[in-house]
Design a protein around this motif. Sequence first.
Motif, mmCIF file in Angstrom:
data_model
loop_
_atom_site.group_PDB
_atom_site.id
_atom_site.type_symbol
_atom_site.label_atom_id
_atom_site.label_comp_id
_atom_site.label_asym_id
_atom_site.label_seq_id
_atom_site.Cartn_x
_atom_site.Cartn_y
_atom_site.Cartn_z
ATOM 1 N N THR A 1 78.062 104.798 -4.952
ATOM 2 C CA THR A 1 76.968 104.111 -4.534
ATOM 3 C C THR A 1 77.408 103.239 -3.340
ATOM 4 O O THR A 1 78.142 102.467 -3.285
ATOM 5 N N TYR B 1 82.323 94.083 -3.673
ATOM 6 C CA TYR B 1 81.684 95.405 -3.898
ATOM 7 C C TYR B 1 82.327 96.524 -3.263
ATOM 8 O O TYR B 1 82.938 97.542 -3.514
ATOM 9 N N PHE C 1 80.071 104.158 -9.848
ATOM 10 C CA PHE C 1 79.609 103.112 -8.947
ATOM 11 C C PHE C 1 80.344 103.385 -7.597
ATOM 12 O O PHE C 1 79.995 102.716 -6.510
ATOM 13 N N ARG C 2 81.467 104.085 -7.599
ATOM 14 C CA ARG C 2 82.009 104.299 -6.393
ATOM 15 C C ARG C 2 81.518 105.047 -5.208
ATOM 16 O O ARG C 2 81.587 104.937 -4.056
ATOM 17 N N VAL D 1 82.580 104.903 -15.449
ATOM 18 C CA VAL D 1 82.094 103.695 -14.780
ATOM 19 C C VAL D 1 82.380 103.682 -13.445
ATOM 20 O O VAL D 1 81.710 103.604 -12.387
#
Length: 187
Positions: A78, A104, A75-76, A71
Motif C-alpha cells: 500500500t 509508515y 500493508f507493504r 499483515v
Amino acid sequence: RAGLVDPHFVSPLHEVLRVWWAMAKDGAMWHQTQASLRRIGVGFGLAIAVGVPVGTAIAWYRPVREITTPVLEVFRNTAPLAILPVFMLVLGIGETSKDAIVCYACLFPIVLNTVSGVSGVDRQLLRTARVLGLSPLKTFTQVVLPAALPTIFTGIRIAGATSVLVLIAAEMVGATAGLGYFINYAQ
C-alpha cells in the motif's frame, strides 16, 4: 532569459537564485527546512527504533514470522501517499499525521531488509557458532547481527530517501510550515 518560455511558468535561473539567497539570508528557508527536518527525525527515528527489532524478531522466531507475514504483505504494497488521507482523518492535520506517515513509509524498507539480512546469514557461520558452544544470545550478537548489518543499513538508507519524498508530499497536502508547504506557497 531568451524568451522561449513564459517566465510566469519557468522563472529564469538568476531570479530563482536571487530569491533563494534572500530567503537564506533572512532565515525563511531555515525555518521551513527546520520544520521538515524535525518531522523526518521523528518519523524516521521511530521507524528505525521499531523496524529493526520487529524485522529481527520476524526473521529469528518462526511463530512471529507466521503471525506477522500476512499483515506485513497486505500493508507493504500500500503506497503511503495513497493512505495519507486516512492518516489525516484518524490523526488530524497536525504534526502527528505527518510523523506517522513518514514512519509508515520508512518502516517497510527497514523491516524487510532486516528480515532479509538476519535470515540470509550464512548457515555455515551459524553451525560454526554452535560447534564453538556460543549461546543463542552470543550467536545473535557476535555472528548474526554483524553479518546482517550491511543489509539492515541498506534498508535504512532507502528509508531515508523515502522519508524526504513522502514528507514533502504530505506537507503539500496539509501543513503550515515545511518544505512541501513552502513549495506550494511559492507556486
